[in-house]
Design a protein around this motif. Structure first.
Motif, PDB file in Angstrom:
ATOM      1  N   ASP A 226      -6.042  72.421 -44.416  1.00 40.02           N
ATOM      2  CA  ASP A 226      -5.766  71.883 -45.756  1.00 40.02           C
ATOM      3  C   ASP A 226      -4.489  72.551 -46.271  1.00 40.02           C
ATOM      4  O   ASP A 226      -4.538  73.455 -47.118  1.00 40.02           O
ATOM      5  CB  ASP A 226      -6.953  72.160 -46.691  1.00 40.02           C
ATOM      6  CG  ASP A 226      -8.143  71.260 -46.383  1.00 40.02           C
ATOM      7  OD1 ASP A 226      -8.017  70.403 -45.488  1.00 40.02           O
ATOM      8  OD2 ASP A 226      -9.182  71.413 -47.043  1.00 40.02           O
ATOM      9  N   VAL A 227      -3.379  72.125 -45.748  1.00 38.69           N
ATOM     10  CA  VAL A 227      -2.116  72.795 -46.106  1.00 38.69           C
ATOM     11  C   VAL A 227      -1.762  72.579 -47.578  1.00 38.69           C
ATOM     12  O   VAL A 227      -2.164  71.582 -48.195  1.00 38.69           O
ATOM     13  CB  VAL A 227      -0.928  72.295 -45.237  1.00 38.69           C
ATOM     14  CG1 VAL A 227      -1.070  72.732 -43.807  1.00 38.69           C
ATOM     15  CG2 VAL A 227      -0.776  70.788 -45.337  1.00 38.69           C
ATOM     16  N   VAL A 228      -1.028  73.519 -48.110  1.00 39.07           N
ATOM     17  CA  VAL A 228      -0.549  73.387 -49.494  1.00 39.07           C
ATOM     18  C   VAL A 228       0.504  72.293 -49.509  1.00 39.07           C
ATOM     19  O   VAL A 228       1.394  72.270 -48.653  1.00 39.07           O
ATOM     20  CB  VAL A 228       0.071  74.722 -49.987  1.00 39.07           C
ATOM     21  CG1 VAL A 228       0.669  74.557 -51.374  1.00 39.07           C
ATOM     22  CG2 VAL A 228      -0.959  75.834 -49.958  1.00 39.07           C
ATOM     23  N   ILE A 229       0.408  71.380 -50.429  1.00 34.34           N
ATOM     24  CA  ILE A 229       1.470  70.376 -50.543  1.00 34.34           C
ATOM     25  C   ILE A 229       2.290  70.570 -51.821  1.00 34.34           C
ATOM     26  O   ILE A 229       3.466  70.261 -51.859  1.00 34.34           O
ATOM     27  CB  ILE A 229       0.935  68.925 -50.421  1.00 34.34           C
ATOM     28  CG1 ILE A 229      -0.165  68.642 -51.437  1.00 34.34           C
ATOM     29  CG2 ILE A 229       0.452  68.645 -49.003  1.00 34.34           C
ATOM     30  CD1 ILE A 229      -0.645  67.184 -51.398  1.00 34.34           C
ATOM     31  N   LEU A 230       1.628  71.103 -52.855  1.00 27.96           N
ATOM     32  CA  LEU A 230       2.374  71.383 -54.086  1.00 27.96           C
ATOM     33  C   LEU A 230       2.091  72.829 -54.471  1.00 27.96           C
ATOM     34  O   LEU A 230       0.932  73.229 -54.592  1.00 27.96           O
ATOM     35  CB  LEU A 230       1.911  70.432 -55.196  1.00 27.96           C
ATOM     36  CG  LEU A 230       2.852  70.255 -56.379  1.00 27.96           C
ATOM     37  CD1 LEU A 230       4.116  69.516 -55.960  1.00 27.96           C
ATOM     38  CD2 LEU A 230       2.172  69.482 -57.508  1.00 27.96           C
ATOM     39  N   LYS A 231       3.164  73.594 -54.661  1.00 24.40           N
ATOM     40  CA  LYS A 231       2.975  75.011 -54.976  1.00 24.40           C
ATOM     41  C   LYS A 231       2.680  75.186 -56.468  1.00 24.40           C
ATOM     42  O   LYS A 231       2.810  74.244 -57.260  1.00 24.40           O
ATOM     43  CB  LYS A 231       4.233  75.780 -54.587  1.00 24.40           C
ATOM     44  CG  LYS A 231       4.470  75.740 -53.080  1.00 24.40           C
ATOM     45  CD  LYS A 231       5.684  76.532 -52.650  1.00 24.40           C
ATOM     46  CE  LYS A 231       6.979  75.832 -52.963  1.00 24.40           C
ATOM     47  NZ  LYS A 231       8.156  76.511 -52.464  1.00 24.40           N
ATOM     48  N   SER A 232       2.317  76.401 -56.865  1.00 28.36           N
ATOM     49  CA  SER A 232       1.915  76.608 -58.259  1.00 28.36           C
ATOM     50  C   SER A 232       3.073  76.378 -59.232  1.00 28.36           C
ATOM     51  O   SER A 232       2.858  76.127 -60.413  1.00 28.36           O
ATOM     52  CB  SER A 232       1.298  77.991 -58.449  1.00 28.36           C
ATOM     53  OG  SER A 232       2.196  78.951 -57.965  1.00 28.36           O
ATOM     54  N   ASP A 233       4.306  76.420 -58.731  1.00 28.40           N
ATOM     55  CA  ASP A 233       5.432  76.147 -59.640  1.00 28.40           C
ATOM     56  C   ASP A 233       5.729  74.646 -59.740  1.00 28.40           C
ATOM     57  O   ASP A 233       6.722  74.240 -60.338  1.00 28.40           O
ATOM     58  CB  ASP A 233       6.686  76.907 -59.178  1.00 28.40           C
ATOM     59  CG  ASP A 233       7.137  76.513 -57.763  1.00 28.40           C
ATOM     60  OD1 ASP A 233       6.468  75.658 -57.143  1.00 28.40           O
ATOM     61  OD2 ASP A 233       8.152  77.058 -57.285  1.00 28.40           O
ATOM     62  N   GLY A 234       4.854  73.837 -59.141  1.00 27.71           N
ATOM     63  CA  GLY A 234       5.017  72.387 -59.264  1.00 27.71           C
ATOM     64  C   GLY A 234       5.974  71.792 -58.250  1.00 27.71           C
ATOM     65  O   GLY A 234       6.252  70.592 -58.257  1.00 27.71           O
TER      66      GLY A 234
END
Ligand code: GLU
Length: 548
Positions: A222-230
């Motif tokens: 489940d890779v990250v597609i959007l980081k916490s900075d948007g």
């Protein structure tokens, strides 16, 4: 789970276009059948290396031999790695090697219809698609902290399991709607992850344009597609961009093969047809009998700046890389020595499947040949370009005298003669050869093989009779006269018949003059050199060179 509500809560932006809209904004390109759209997609880290040039050349050739487009996209999703001026440096470095983009970041082109070409400026497109995936239940928020993720990784490493966020380890995958909204209300930072639909049990055959058929295992991370900075991750952004920039062929290093399953799944969930992928093998070098990858730390020749500073002829580097790209290039170039390398039919499929050997000695050979083919003007432009950037102040000043330099270069490179000089690998060596023509860099080594009286007599007598207007036969006739007057044989036949009667022959006299005028016993045609120096300076050198 109400995915619509979730999507609104996670991506509340009021100004997003519906994803389908982008299909109209970036329609398929109108290009001839078979035309490839390729791209170079560097991160703006400021380090552009030989591997980038290698890839860029393959991209550029693949696009331009098929009537397609080669563009520059800047993958700046990682703000921390950004270096000021890096984009200009990529363009400048590739330009130096004659590689030009048709469109893209900082490229002045009417074709720039698929931009913006900086990923950070495309945030809305990505967010629109992330929102779509959330709505479809194919992406979800993850609130795990860095510490939590670290401890999961430690546990996985301990158990000798694959690391990452998947299966039972994907804790936030199963959060209830209530839990998610509670976390959101508490202001917990989150990233958006792909809800992978893959299964490690499933394998499929994939056709790589270079490697051929390879077996790929489905992605289950489940890779990250959007980081916490948007801002999205590279994986997600590149899939969206290659689709909307209508890339048909992605040429990239084989280190990306490991990410291929993720990339293919991303294209699938986004509803995009993936481009063709071509994974190039790494550039290797021989080191103490073993082949190893070129390394940033150990090998200065990995940096592109190395070639500029060392004064390699750019076309030689490109032609050498062409031989590494397609093994049949060398044979073609031998058969077509005058042809432009762009006339060669480059084929991505002909690229080597494993370790491409980069051999500096071979590059040096190609460089010598290329430099030996230059006209005086081309040679001047090449050396002058190097001198103005890396040369000494004295050399810079010399190269301002273009007319003189053209004469010098034509002589030392043998441009008009039958025998071209073939031992110059790099600009610096060529520039060094021009230095004795200028008084401020004339650094003679007066190592004569004759005694003071003989040397001084030869120098004085020749200085008396020398006339700058003399052509080669007239100059040589004077040399013979001086030889006769100073105890040398004017005629070779006389010398051969009775060598003991003479101090030497005309060539020994010429050597004395040569040492005096050029500072060494080895030089091109002395009459021409003196012609370039002019009467006054030639005579001055003859007199100065007398033994005290
Ligand atoms: N941004 C990636 C890099 O820096 C590009 C990889 C690709 O070409 O897809 O290498």
């Amino acid at each position: 789970m109400n995915y619509l509500k979730l999507a609104e809560a996670l991506i509340p932006d009021g100004d997003l276009l519906p994803p389908e809209e982008y299909e109209n904004i970036y329609p398929p390109r109108e290009l001839p059948k078979g035309a490839e759209v390729t791209r170079l997609a560097p991160s703006p880290t400021g380090f552009i290396h030989l591997g980038n040039l290698f890839s860029a050349l393959a991209d550029e050739r693949a696009a331009h031999t098929s009537g397609g487009v080669f563009y520059l996209r800047i993958e700046d999703t990682d703000e921390k790695r950004k270096v000021e001026g890096a984009v200009e440096s990529v363009i400048r470095s590739l330009n130096y090697f004659g590689i030009k983009f048709d469109e893209g970041a900082e490229i002045d082109s009417p074709l720039n219809e698929y931009g913006p070409y900086y990923q950070r400026q495309r945030a809305k497109i990505y967010r629109s698609y992330v929102k779509k995936l959330i709505r479809e239940g194919l992406a979800y928020p993850c609130f795990c902290t860095a510490e939590e993720l670290d401890s999961v990784r430690e546990k996985q490493t301990e158990n000798k399991e694959t690391t990452g966020y998947y299966g039972a380890y994907a804790k936030c995958r199963n959060l209830s709607e209530e839990e998610i909204f509670k976390n959101l209300a508490a202001g917990k930072p989150f990233v958006i992850r792909l809800k992978s639909q893959g299964n490690l049990e499933n394998k499929f055959v994939f056709r790589d344009a270079i490697k051929g058929e390879i077996t790929v295992t489905e992605n289950d991370q489940d890779v990250v597609i959007l980081k916490s900075d948007g801002i999205p991750t590279y994986h997600f952004a590149h899939a969206v961009d290659d689709h909307f920039m209508r890339t048909s062929l992605v040429i990239r290093g084989e280190e990306w093969l490991a990410s291929l399953p993720v990339h293919l799944e991303l294209h699938k969930v986004l509803g995009f047809r993936p481009p063709r992928y071509a994974h190039t093998s790494s550039l290797m070098k021989m080191d103490g009998g073993t082949k190893r990858k070129l390394s940033k730390r150990k090998d200065p020749e990995l940096s592109l700046d190395y070639y500029r500073k060392a004064g390699y002829f750019p076309l030689a580097v490109v032609k050498y890389l062409m031989t590494v790209l397609n093994s049949n290039f060398e044979e073609w170039a031998l058969k077509n020595p005058e042809a432009d390398y762009r006339d060669f039919k480059f084929k991505i499929e002909k690229m080597g499947k494993s370790g491409a050997l980069f051999d500096l000695d071979k590059l040096n050979d190609v460089s010598k040949t290329e430099i030996s083919r230059l006209s005086a003007e081309e040679c001047y432009n090449f050396l002058n370009g190097w001198v103005q950037e890396f040369g000494t102040e004295k050399d810079k000043a010399h190269f301002k005298e273009k007319e003189t330099l053209l004469k010098i270069l034509s002589l030392i490179m043998g441009v008009n003669g039958k025998k071209r000089r073939k031992d110059i690998e790099r600009a610096e060596q060529g520039v060094k050869l021009t230095e004795y023509f200028f008084d401020d860099t004339f650094n003679p080594d007066y190592s004569y093989r004759y005694d003071k009286d003989t040397v001084n007599a030869v120098l004085e007598k020749f200085a008396e009779v020398y006339d700058v207007a003399d052509d080669n036969p007239a100059w040589f006739a004077k040399l013979k006269t001086v030889a006769g007057e100073t105890g040398f044989a004017s005629e070779m036949s006389d010398f051969k018949a009775n060598p003991e009667k003479f101090k030497g022959n005309v060539s020994d006299v010429a050597e004395i003059l040569r040492i005096a005028v050029t500072g060494s016993s080895n030089s091109p045609d002395l009459c021409c050199i003196m012609g370039i120096l002019g009467r006054e300076r030639s005579v001055e050198r003859l007199i100065k060179a007398k033994i005290k």
